[in-house]
Design a protein around this motif. Structure first.
Motif, PDB file in Angstrom:
ATOM      1  N   GLN A 133       0.848  -1.207   0.000  1.00  0.00           N
ATOM      2  CA  GLN A 133       0.000   0.000   0.000  1.00  0.00           C
ATOM      3  C   GLN A 133       0.881   1.255   0.000  1.00  0.00           C
ATOM      4  O   GLN A 133       2.027   1.230   0.440  1.00  0.00           O
ATOM      5  CB  GLN A 133      -0.902   0.017   1.250  1.00  0.00           C
ATOM      6  CG  GLN A 133      -1.901  -1.112   1.333  1.00  0.00           C
ATOM      7  CD  GLN A 133      -1.322  -2.354   1.984  1.00  0.00           C
ATOM      8  OE1 GLN A 133      -0.145  -2.449   2.255  1.00  0.00           O
ATOM      9  NE2 GLN A 133      -2.191  -3.331   2.229  1.00  0.00           N
ATOM     10  N   ILE A 143       2.529   3.926  -9.000  1.00  0.00           N
ATOM     11  CA  ILE A 143       1.460   2.933  -8.861  1.00  0.00           C
ATOM     12  C   ILE A 143       1.753   2.046  -7.652  1.00  0.00           C
ATOM     13  O   ILE A 143       2.869   1.534  -7.506  1.00  0.00           O
ATOM     14  CB  ILE A 143       1.395   2.020 -10.118  1.00  0.00           C
ATOM     15  CG1 ILE A 143       1.420   2.830 -11.414  1.00  0.00           C
ATOM     16  CG2 ILE A 143       0.199   1.057 -10.038  1.00  0.00           C
ATOM     17  CD1 ILE A 143       0.183   3.592 -11.722  1.00  0.00           C
ATOM     18  N   THR A 144       0.757   1.879  -6.787  1.00  0.00           N
ATOM     19  CA  THR A 144       0.858   0.915  -5.681  1.00  0.00           C
ATOM     20  C   THR A 144      -0.477   0.180  -5.595  1.00  0.00           C
ATOM     21  O   THR A 144      -1.407   0.498  -6.350  1.00  0.00           O
ATOM     22  CB  THR A 144       1.118   1.612  -4.316  1.00  0.00           C
ATOM     23  OG1 THR A 144      -0.077   2.320  -3.950  1.00  0.00           O
ATOM     24  CG2 THR A 144       2.290   2.558  -4.353  1.00  0.00           C
ATOM     25  N   SER A 145      -0.596  -0.742  -4.633  1.00  0.00           N
ATOM     26  CA  SER A 145      -1.847  -1.498  -4.539  1.00  0.00           C
ATOM     27  C   SER A 145      -3.023  -0.607  -4.103  1.00  0.00           C
ATOM     28  O   SER A 145      -4.173  -0.965  -4.309  1.00  0.00           O
ATOM     29  CB  SER A 145      -1.690  -2.684  -3.595  1.00  0.00           C
ATOM     30  OG  SER A 145      -1.321  -2.251  -2.312  1.00  0.00           O
ATOM     31  N   THR A 146      -2.753   0.558  -3.535  1.00  0.00           N
ATOM     32  CA  THR A 146      -3.847   1.475  -3.171  1.00  0.00           C
ATOM     33  C   THR A 146      -3.896   2.725  -4.056  1.00  0.00           C
ATOM     34  O   THR A 146      -4.741   3.595  -3.846  1.00  0.00           O
ATOM     35  CB  THR A 146      -3.739   1.911  -1.688  1.00  0.00           C
ATOM     36  OG1 THR A 146      -2.400   2.347  -1.447  1.00  0.00           O
ATOM     37  CG2 THR A 146      -4.101   0.785  -0.746  1.00  0.00           C
ATOM     38  N   THR A 147      -2.982   2.820  -5.006  1.00  0.00           N
ATOM     39  CA  THR A 147      -3.013   3.965  -5.945  1.00  0.00           C
ATOM     40  C   THR A 147      -2.847   3.401  -7.360  1.00  0.00           C
ATOM     41  O   THR A 147      -1.835   3.643  -8.022  1.00  0.00           O
ATOM     42  CB  THR A 147      -1.905   4.999  -5.626  1.00  0.00           C
ATOM     43  OG1 THR A 147      -0.622   4.337  -5.678  1.00  0.00           O
ATOM     44  CG2 THR A 147      -2.075   5.633  -4.264  1.00  0.00           C
ATOM     45  N   SER A 148      -3.850   2.650  -7.789  1.00  0.00           N
ATOM     46  CA  SER A 148      -3.726   1.875  -9.035  1.00  0.00           C
ATOM     47  C   SER A 148      -3.495   2.739 -10.263  1.00  0.00           C
ATOM     48  O   SER A 148      -2.970   2.277 -11.270  1.00  0.00           O
ATOM     49  CB  SER A 148      -4.993   1.064  -9.280  1.00  0.00           C
ATOM     50  OG  SER A 148      -5.402   0.454  -8.103  1.00  0.00           O
ATOM     51  N   PHE A 149      -3.930   4.006 -10.208  1.00  0.00           N
ATOM     52  CA  PHE A 149      -3.784   4.871 -11.389  1.00  0.00           C
ATOM     53  C   PHE A 149      -2.764   5.987 -11.148  1.00  0.00           C
ATOM     54  O   PHE A 149      -2.666   6.926 -11.930  1.00  0.00           O
ATOM     55  CB  PHE A 149      -5.148   5.453 -11.783  1.00  0.00           C
ATOM     56  CG  PHE A 149      -6.135   4.367 -12.138  1.00  0.00           C
ATOM     57  CD1 PHE A 149      -6.081   3.752 -13.381  1.00  0.00           C
ATOM     58  CD2 PHE A 149      -7.063   3.931 -11.213  1.00  0.00           C
ATOM     59  CE1 PHE A 149      -6.952   2.717 -13.698  1.00  0.00           C
ATOM     60  CE2 PHE A 149      -7.942   2.903 -11.526  1.00  0.00           C
ATOM     61  CZ  PHE A 149      -7.887   2.291 -12.771  1.00  0.00           C
ATOM     62  N   HIS A 206       6.536  -5.551  -4.400  1.00  0.00           N
ATOM     63  CA  HIS A 206       5.297  -4.787  -4.573  1.00  0.00           C
ATOM     64  C   HIS A 206       5.544  -3.513  -5.395  1.00  0.00           C
ATOM     65  O   HIS A 206       5.033  -3.375  -6.501  1.00  0.00           O
ATOM     66  CB  HIS A 206       4.695  -4.424  -3.210  1.00  0.00           C
ATOM     67  CG  HIS A 206       4.365  -5.629  -2.401  1.00  0.00           C
ATOM     68  ND1 HIS A 206       3.484  -6.590  -2.824  1.00  0.00           N
ATOM     69  CD2 HIS A 206       4.805  -6.045  -1.187  1.00  0.00           C
ATOM     70  CE1 HIS A 206       3.384  -7.539  -1.921  1.00  0.00           C
ATOM     71  NE2 HIS A 206       4.187  -7.237  -0.916  1.00  0.00           N
ATOM     72  N   ASN A 210       5.118  -2.868  -9.955  1.00  0.00           N
ATOM     73  CA  ASN A 210       4.256  -1.873 -10.608  1.00  0.00           C
ATOM     74  C   ASN A 210       5.020  -0.726 -11.245  1.00  0.00           C
ATOM     75  O   ASN A 210       4.432   0.113 -11.919  1.00  0.00           O
ATOM     76  CB  ASN A 210       3.290  -1.278  -9.578  1.00  0.00           C
ATOM     77  CG  ASN A 210       2.250  -2.292  -9.150  1.00  0.00           C
ATOM     78  OD1 ASN A 210       1.691  -2.991  -9.988  1.00  0.00           O
ATOM     79  ND2 ASN A 210       2.011  -2.392  -7.856  1.00  0.00           N
TER      80      ASN A 210
END
Ligand SMILES: Cc1ncc(C[n+]2csc(CCOP(=O)(O)OP(=O)(O)O)c2C)c(N)n1
Ligand code: SF4
Length: 272
Positions: A133, A143-149, A206, A210
């Motif tokens: 995250q 890009i991270t798992s909580t900021t996909s865009f 992680h 991305n």
């Protein structure tokens, strides 16, 4: 000439370690135990305090005294250890989530008080242990798992924060710079007052996945390309600085640490 290995500070039978291949936490651990050996630290006088996360697991491997505490609270525990016994050498190991996101307030106040401890922060640009995250140091747009865009927030510069808060010593290195990292850790350990070493080490599992750094090789090449010795970095124009970060010793000063100031004031009070 023989070089320090630091293995005497590592528990028997614990290797290979738990970290993913390509993760920089093992390189940080190697640099730190070599620094301990070169400074002739003993286990009984050394206390390593860790928070929670992949980075916070580091004390599992050590033969020194260790204190594994809650997420974001390593620095207040370290402050307590130092206040109780100022002769102890107290080293605090934290992730970026631990140190400047959930625990950011403690970092500001430990630096402001100039507590005589050394904080080593592995900045992997995310919350590694819980799935990548975004944290307070995730670079804008990444890009991270909580900021996909793309991350809409701006990132904290850990070293700049420590500097303005009052740390006596601030340095930054990366796993690409293993030797220099050990030297900066030694300088930090030798410094009276609050000292901090940031290790920029993107989490390949992680963050890297991305952001085009899945393999260790790509991560190391990125670190090589983006880092500049601080003397060179300071000569860049404002517009150029955003493409690089400085490595080396960024702050080195000698303001009196908390215990010294406390003793001065205590003596003055006794004379009244
Ligand atoms: C108070 C609290 N909130 C959330 C968690 C869940 N948690 C465990 S590890 C972690 C992320 C750790 O990230 P960081 O400190 O950057 O260390 P890393 O794993 O990246 O090395 C979180 C959110 C927790 N343990 N305690
Ligand atoms: S998840 Fe990331 S930070 Fe955690 S051990 Fe793996 S590479 Fe390192």
């Amino acid at each position: 000439m023989t070089h320090a290995t630091g293995t005497k500070y590592l528990k028997n039978g614990m290797l290979p370690h738990m970290w993913c291949s390509g993760c920089g936490i093992g390189i940080l651990m190697g640099a730190m135990v070599r620094a301990f050996e070169e400074l002739e630290y003993t286990n009984h006088e050394t206390v390593v305090v860790t928070g929670i996360g992949c980075t916070g697991k580091l004390d599992d491997y050590l033969t020194t005294n260790a204190l594994h505490v809650t997420h974001g609270r390593a620095l207040p525990h370290a402050t307590g250890v130092k206040a109780f016994n100022p002769r102890l050498k107290v080293v605090v190991i934290m992730g970026d989530g631990d140190s400047v996101t959930i625990g950011g307030n403690h970092l500001i106040h430990a630096a402001r008080r100039n507590i005589d401890v050394t904080a080593i922060i592995l900045n992997n640009f995310n919350y590694g242990m819980t799935g990548g995250q975004a944290s307070g140091t995730t670079p804008e747009e990444c890009i991270t798992s909580t900021t996909s865009f793309g991350n809409p927030e701006r990132e904290i510069d850990i070293c700049a924060l420590a500097e303005v808060a009052g740390a006596n010593y601030v340095a930054r290195q990366t796993p690409y710079h293993g030797w220099e990292l050990k030297e900066n850790i030694k300088e930090a350990l030798n410094k009276k007052g609050f000292s901090l070493v940031e290790v920029v080490s993107p989490c390949p599992t992680h963050f890297g996945k991305n952001n085009e750094m899945l393999e260790a090789r790509e991560m190391l090449l990125w670190l090589q390309e983006k880092s500049l010795p601080v003397e060179k970095y300071r000569k860049l124009g404002v517009g150029e600085k955003k493409d690089y970060f400085a490595v080396g010793t960024l702050v080195d000063r000698n303001a009196p640490d908390f215990n010294t100031r406390y003793e001065e004031i205590r003596k003055r009070a006794l004379e009244l």
